[in-house]
Design a protein around this motif. Structure first.
Motif, PDB file in Angstrom:
ATOM      1  N   PRO A 155     -19.925  39.622  40.480  1.00 10.94           N
ATOM      2  CA  PRO A 155     -18.983  40.263  39.546  1.00 10.94           C
ATOM      3  C   PRO A 155     -17.784  40.914  40.219  1.00 10.94           C
ATOM      4  CG  PRO A 155     -21.239  40.728  38.897  1.00 10.94           C
ATOM      5  CD  PRO A 155     -21.319  40.023  40.223  1.00 10.94           C
ATOM      6  N   MET A 156     -17.991  41.549  41.359  1.00 13.06           N
ATOM      7  CA  MET A 156     -16.881  42.241  42.009  1.00 13.06           C
ATOM      8  C   MET A 156     -15.877  41.298  42.656  1.00 13.06           C
ATOM      9  SD  MET A 156     -18.423  45.644  43.809  1.00 13.06           S
ATOM     10  CE  MET A 156     -16.942  45.734  44.802  1.00 13.06           C
ATOM     11  N   MET A 157     -16.234  40.038  42.820  1.00 12.98           N
ATOM     12  CA  MET A 157     -15.303  39.075  43.405  1.00 12.98           C
ATOM     13  C   MET A 157     -14.310  38.538  42.375  1.00 12.98           C
ATOM     14  SD  MET A 157     -15.596  38.533  46.673  1.00 12.98           S
ATOM     15  CE  MET A 157     -14.888  36.899  46.916  1.00 12.98           C
ATOM     16  N   ARG A 158     -14.516  38.875  41.117  1.00 20.65           N
ATOM     17  CA  ARG A 158     -13.739  38.281  40.035  1.00 20.65           C
ATOM     18  C   ARG A 158     -12.233  38.436  40.224  1.00 20.65           C
ATOM     19  NH1 ARG A 158     -13.915  40.909  34.132  1.00 20.65           N
ATOM     20  NH2 ARG A 158     -13.052  42.566  35.441  1.00 20.65           N
ATOM     21  N   ASN A 159     -11.783  39.609  40.676  1.00 21.19           N
ATOM     22  CA  ASN A 159     -10.351  39.894  40.766  1.00 21.19           C
ATOM     23  C   ASN A 159      -9.784  39.799  42.176  1.00 21.19           C
ATOM     24  OD1 ASN A 159     -10.322  40.407  38.023  1.00 21.19           O
ATOM     25  ND2 ASN A 159     -10.643  42.608  38.274  1.00 21.19           N
ATOM     26  N   ILE A 160     -10.607  39.468  43.160  1.00 24.09           N
ATOM     27  CA  ILE A 160     -10.152  39.409  44.554  1.00 24.09           C
ATOM     28  C   ILE A 160      -9.521  38.050  44.829  1.00 24.09           C
ATOM     29  CG2 ILE A 160     -10.892  39.454  46.969  1.00 24.09           C
ATOM     30  CD1 ILE A 160     -13.126  41.353  46.170  1.00 24.09           C
ATOM     31  N   THR A 161      -8.319  38.043  45.388  1.00 26.87           N
ATOM     32  CA  THR A 161      -7.676  36.794  45.778  1.00 26.87           C
ATOM     33  C   THR A 161      -8.364  36.254  47.026  1.00 26.87           C
ATOM     34  OG1 THR A 161      -5.550  37.380  44.809  1.00 26.87           O
ATOM     35  CG2 THR A 161      -5.523  35.746  46.574  1.00 26.87           C
ATOM     36  N   ARG A 162      -8.640  34.937  47.024  1.00 26.17           N
ATOM     37  CA  ARG A 162      -9.432  34.329  48.089  1.00 26.17           C
ATOM     38  C   ARG A 162      -8.647  33.187  48.735  1.00 26.17           C
ATOM     39  NH1 ARG A 162     -12.460  35.152  43.294  1.00 26.17           N
ATOM     40  NH2 ARG A 162     -12.028  33.025  42.592  1.00 26.17           N
ATOM     41  N   LEU A 163      -8.439  33.261  50.039  1.00 25.83           N
ATOM     42  CA  LEU A 163      -7.755  32.214  50.791  1.00 25.83           C
ATOM     43  C   LEU A 163      -8.808  31.252  51.339  1.00 25.83           C
ATOM     44  CD1 LEU A 163      -5.185  34.428  52.761  1.00 25.83           C
ATOM     45  CD2 LEU A 163      -4.917  33.369  50.511  1.00 25.83           C
ATOM     46  N   THR A 207      -6.857  15.936  46.359  1.00 26.60           N
ATOM     47  CA  THR A 207      -6.952  16.043  47.820  1.00 26.60           C
ATOM     48  C   THR A 207      -5.860  16.939  48.389  1.00 26.60           C
ATOM     49  OG1 THR A 207      -7.961  13.851  47.955  1.00 26.60           O
ATOM     50  CG2 THR A 207      -6.988  14.710  49.971  1.00 26.60           C
ATOM     51  N   ALA A 208      -4.692  16.977  47.750  1.00 26.01           N
ATOM     52  CA  ALA A 208      -3.599  17.809  48.267  1.00 26.01           C
ATOM     53  C   ALA A 208      -2.727  18.388  47.169  1.00 26.01           C
ATOM     54  CB  ALA A 208      -2.730  16.996  49.228  1.00 26.01           C
ATOM     55  N   TYR A 209      -2.369  17.591  46.165  1.00 27.06           N
ATOM     56  CA  TYR A 209      -1.359  18.000  45.191  1.00 27.06           C
ATOM     57  C   TYR A 209      -1.759  19.248  44.403  1.00 27.06           C
ATOM     58  CZ  TYR A 209       0.225  13.181  46.057  1.00 27.06           C
ATOM     59  OH  TYR A 209       0.634  12.009  46.641  1.00 27.06           O
ATOM     60  N   TYR A 210      -3.043  19.414  44.126  1.00 29.01           N
ATOM     61  CA  TYR A 210      -3.511  20.579  43.372  1.00 29.01           C
ATOM     62  C   TYR A 210      -4.099  21.660  44.288  1.00 29.01           C
ATOM     63  CZ  TYR A 210      -3.370  17.195  39.497  1.00 29.01           C
ATOM     64  OH  TYR A 210      -2.991  16.253  38.578  1.00 29.01           O
ATOM     65  N   GLN A 211      -3.848  21.533  45.578  1.00 27.39           N
ATOM     66  CA  GLN A 211      -4.504  22.415  46.535  1.00 27.39           C
ATOM     67  C   GLN A 211      -3.549  23.358  47.269  1.00 27.39           C
ATOM     68  OE1 GLN A 211      -7.684  22.907  47.314  1.00 27.39           O
ATOM     69  NE2 GLN A 211      -8.532  21.377  45.935  1.00 27.39           N
ATOM     70  N   TYR A 212      -2.460  22.816  47.792  1.00 31.96           N
ATOM     71  CA  TYR A 212      -1.663  23.565  48.780  1.00 31.96           C
ATOM     72  C   TYR A 212      -0.217  23.726  48.315  1.00 31.96           C
ATOM     73  CZ  TYR A 212      -5.745  21.876  51.337  1.00 31.96           C
ATOM     74  OH  TYR A 212      -7.035  21.576  51.726  1.00 31.96           O
ATOM     75  N   GLU A 213      -0.044  24.239  47.111  1.00 34.47           N
ATOM     76  CA  GLU A 213       1.274  24.273  46.481  1.00 34.47           C
ATOM     77  C   GLU A 213       2.262  25.177  47.212  1.00 34.47           C
ATOM     78  OE1 GLU A 213       0.547  25.309  42.459  1.00 34.47           O
ATOM     79  OE2 GLU A 213      -0.536  23.456  42.008  1.00 34.47           O
ATOM     80  N   TRP A 214       1.770  26.195  47.902  1.00 36.38           N
ATOM     81  CA  TRP A 214       2.675  27.082  48.633  1.00 36.38           C
ATOM     82  C   TRP A 214       3.172  26.449  49.931  1.00 36.38           C
ATOM     83  CZ3 TRP A 214      -0.207  32.473  48.517  1.00 36.38           C
ATOM     84  CH2 TRP A 214      -0.259  32.930  47.194  1.00 36.38           C
ATOM     85  N   ASN A 247     -10.748  25.843  44.125  1.00 27.86           N
ATOM     86  CA  ASN A 247     -11.050  25.305  42.808  1.00 27.86           C
ATOM     87  C   ASN A 247      -9.742  25.337  42.022  1.00 27.86           C
ATOM     88  OD1 ASN A 247     -11.752  24.805  40.172  1.00 27.86           O
ATOM     89  ND2 ASN A 247     -13.339  26.373  40.048  1.00 27.86           N
ATOM     90  N   PRO A 248      -9.155  24.196  41.674  1.00 34.25           N
ATOM     91  CA  PRO A 248      -7.842  24.195  41.035  1.00 34.25           C
ATOM     92  C   PRO A 248      -7.790  24.947  39.715  1.00 34.25           C
ATOM     93  CG  PRO A 248      -8.417  21.986  41.791  1.00 34.25           C
ATOM     94  CD  PRO A 248      -9.652  22.826  41.906  1.00 34.25           C
ATOM     95  N   TRP A 249      -8.947  25.233  39.106  1.00 38.26           N
ATOM     96  CA  TRP A 249      -8.964  25.923  37.827  1.00 38.26           C
ATOM     97  C   TRP A 249      -9.330  27.399  37.958  1.00 38.26           C
ATOM     98  CZ3 TRP A 249     -10.679  20.930  38.619  1.00 38.26           C
ATOM     99  CH2 TRP A 249      -9.898  19.952  38.010  1.00 38.26           C
ATOM    100  N   ASP A 250      -9.290  27.917  39.171  1.00 38.40           N
ATOM    101  CA  ASP A 250      -9.548  29.342  39.399  1.00 38.40           C
ATOM    102  C   ASP A 250      -8.298  29.959  40.005  1.00 38.40           C
ATOM    103  OD1 ASP A 250     -10.338  31.879  40.258  1.00 38.40           O
ATOM    104  OD2 ASP A 250     -12.356  31.227  40.796  1.00 38.40           O
ATOM    105  N   TYR A 251      -7.623  30.802  39.248  1.00 36.42           N
ATOM    106  CA  TYR A 251      -6.368  31.405  39.696  1.00 36.42           C
ATOM    107  C   TYR A 251      -6.528  32.176  41.003  1.00 36.42           C
ATOM    108  CZ  TYR A 251      -2.710  34.988  39.857  1.00 36.42           C
ATOM    109  OH  TYR A 251      -1.708  35.830  40.266  1.00 36.42           O
ATOM    110  N   PHE A 252      -7.684  32.784  41.225  1.00 37.34           N
ATOM    111  CA  PHE A 252      -7.867  33.641  42.391  1.00 37.34           C
ATOM    112  C   PHE A 252      -8.194  32.865  43.659  1.00 37.34           C
ATOM    113  CE2 PHE A 252      -8.397  36.467  38.808  1.00 37.34           C
ATOM    114  CZ  PHE A 252      -7.628  37.540  39.188  1.00 37.34           C
ATOM    115  N   ASP A 253      -8.463  31.571  43.546  1.00 44.06           N
ATOM    116  CA  ASP A 253      -8.580  30.708  44.724  1.00 44.06           C
ATOM    117  C   ASP A 253      -7.187  30.254  45.146  1.00 44.06           C
ATOM    118  OD1 ASP A 253     -11.324  30.830  44.715  1.00 44.06           O
ATOM    119  OD2 ASP A 253     -11.646  28.679  44.455  1.00 44.06           O
ATOM    120  N   VAL A 254      -6.839  30.441  46.420  1.00 46.20           N
ATOM    121  CA  VAL A 254      -5.574  29.956  46.969  1.00 46.20           C
ATOM    122  C   VAL A 254      -5.902  29.001  48.109  1.00 46.20           C
ATOM    123  CG1 VAL A 254      -3.442  30.578  48.170  1.00 46.20           C
ATOM    124  CG2 VAL A 254      -4.319  32.057  46.349  1.00 46.20           C
TER     125      VAL A 254
END
Length: 489
Positions: free
Chosen positions: A258-266, A396-403, A271-278
């Motif tokens: 539960p506490m990981m919900r709002n933490i940004t993760r590098l 493989t790449a297009y939805y992964q490394y947008e930055w 997971n392309p459908w999880d905003y907090f995964d980068v």
């Protein structure tokens, strides 16, 4: 090497054993609401109806995958030119980072036990040199002599160590938490769980370090400021290693805590459908010590003569029915005049080899099927060599490394649908139809983005160039600043 505290873990373990709040028998928290929890009370049905509607709305919202273009619209990638200068007030325009002094049992003590991190052998050499590993050998005649010192055999799972060393020396690090925009948790999540991914370890063993980290962080005064929205962490493996749903499944359940919900993760795969995964680049073997090392390498791969149309470094997955890699190898072996193959059966290609680098340097294009998951380190090994990647899965790449990669996939890569290949499409014929001028433009785009996909050697980074680490930190700070201004996912 990072400083190692003389403290043992005893104080930390004492914190984890802190007793829960006790309530007097006459003042239990739910006593006052018990009369309203009866199914005969009308308010109970009203509350249950409202909760059911909210639950349905939440499930519907989560079931709608957002596109990459949608995410860029709301959270645009930070515009950071590949060779932008680092000077003046522009250095920390998105704010500053406070780095937690995490108990060493959650980072440096894990690294000290490097001979226990994998069931397949010691990782001490792989994670030496502050995470860069041992210096590369056997590169004479492959790379220019004046940049051989910038090459290492870096492990693909070394990101937590590299980021920790860089962030404690970052120009935007602050030692005053009240002035921080973001809080970095230097937890070695991937190293901690790595030894438990194989063999018969319990769910408790796989989750212990993550749960301990979260309990410690929650005890810090600045956690409550935003309930974790301004916190971030590097997790140096793919996201699926931290998404265990059931005790008997693969990996830890760290991301589902539960506490990981709002933490940004590098992560090296998100997971392309999880905003907090980068998604951040896998570490390659190239770690320039100076801006000059970087420009020298870019000029070398730009002028490099290439004798093969395309290359493939990989191995079959014989245990998989209809193994796609086997199809690619089959096309390569049937066309040796156009394709250069590096057979990576077993562990022969682990952490890069001179043969892989030579193959990519000799080829206009490099085939990049999905790895054991959707991504693979070879994408970045290929691009650092100035070779143009050919993808068969968009994830493989297009939805992964947008930055880190160009926003227009066709400007730097080729996409061939895997089903077309399965139905007999010739990869060689597809690539031969691309004009030499278009090949030149695509290669130039790849070379332009090399700074954004490599990790420089100096702890302070390069003087005039932002590398992948700088892009990641600026991106995290920018999105946290946007959240402060009122938008939260």
């Amino acid at each position: 090497m990072l400083p190692v505290s003389d403290n043992t873990s005893s104080e930390f373990l004492h914190l984890l054993k802190k007793p829960k709040t006790q309530y007097p028998e006459s003042k239990k928290p739910f006593d006052s609401v018990q009369p309203y929890l009866s199914l005969q009370h009308p308010r109970t049905w009203l509350v249950l109806t409202i909760l059911l509607i909210q639950l349905l709305l939440l499930l519907v919202a989560r079931s709608i995958p957002f596109s990459a273009s949608h995410s860029r619209e709301n959270f645009p990638s930070p515009y950071i030119p590949a060779t932008s200068s680092i000077d003046g007030d522009d250095q920390c325009r998105f704010g500053k980072v406070y780095v937690y002094d995490l108990p060493p049992i959650l980072n440096t003590e894990i690294l000290q036990k490097c001979d226990e991190l994998s069931p397949f052998g010691s990782q001490c050499e792989a994670f030496s040199n502050e995470g860069f590993g041992r210096r590369a050998e056997g590169l004479a005649g492959i790379v220019p002599e004046n940049v051989t010192h910038a090459w290492y055999w870096t492990d693909q799972f070394a990101l937590e160590i590299i980021y920790h060393n860089r962030i404690i020396n970052h120009r935007c690090r602050t030692t005053e938490p009240e002035s921080a925009t973001a809080f970095y948790i230097p937890f070695y999540a991937g190293l901690a769980v790595g030894k438990y991914l194989w063999r018969n370890y319990s769910a408790r063993q796989r989750d212990w370090h993550c749960e301990a980290m979260l309990e410690w962080v929650q005890s810090q005064p600045y956690w409550a400021r935003s309930d974790g929205w301004d916190h971030f962490v590097t997790m140096g493996r793919i996201t699926w290693d931290f998404r265990r749903s059931k005790d008997d499944d693969w990996g830890s359940s760290c991301i589902y805590q539960p506490m990981m919900r709002n933490i940004t993760r590098l992560l090296i795969e998100r997971n392309p459908w999880d905003y907090f995964d980068v998604g951040v680049p896998y570490p390659t073997g190239f770690h320039p010590e100076t801006d000059s090392d970087l420009t020298t390498w870019q000029e070398f791969v730009r002028k490099r003569g290439r004798s093969s149309l395309y290359s493939f470094a990989g191995a079959t997955r014989g245990f998989i029915a209809g193994d796609f890699r086997g199809l690619l190898l089959g096309q390569c072996f049937e066309d040796p005049g156009s394709c250069r193959v590096v057979d990576c059966g077993g562990s022969r290609c682990s952490n890069g080899t001179a043969a892989i680098l030579a193959a990519f340097l000799e080829s206009d294009f490099c085939l990049q099927p999905r790895g054991d998951s959707f991504t693979r380190r070879s994408i970045f090994d290929c691009m650092v060599a100035g070779s143009i990647p050919v993808f068969f899965w968009k994830r493989t790449a297009y939805y992964q490394y947008e930055w880190f990669l160009p926003g227009e996939p066709e400007s730097y890569s080729v996409f061939i649908d895997r089903n077309a290949v399965k139905n007999g499409t010739s990869i060689r014929r597809v690539l031969e139809r691309i004009s030499r001028e278009d090949v030149r433009k695509m290669r130039e785009k790849v070379i332009e983005h090399i700074p954004k996909i490599i990790y420089a050697k100096p702890k302070e980074g390069l003087v005039r160039t932002r590398d992948a680490f700088d892009v990641a930190i600026d991106g995290v700070l920018r999105r946290i600043k946007e959240q402060e201004e009122g938008y939260k996912w």
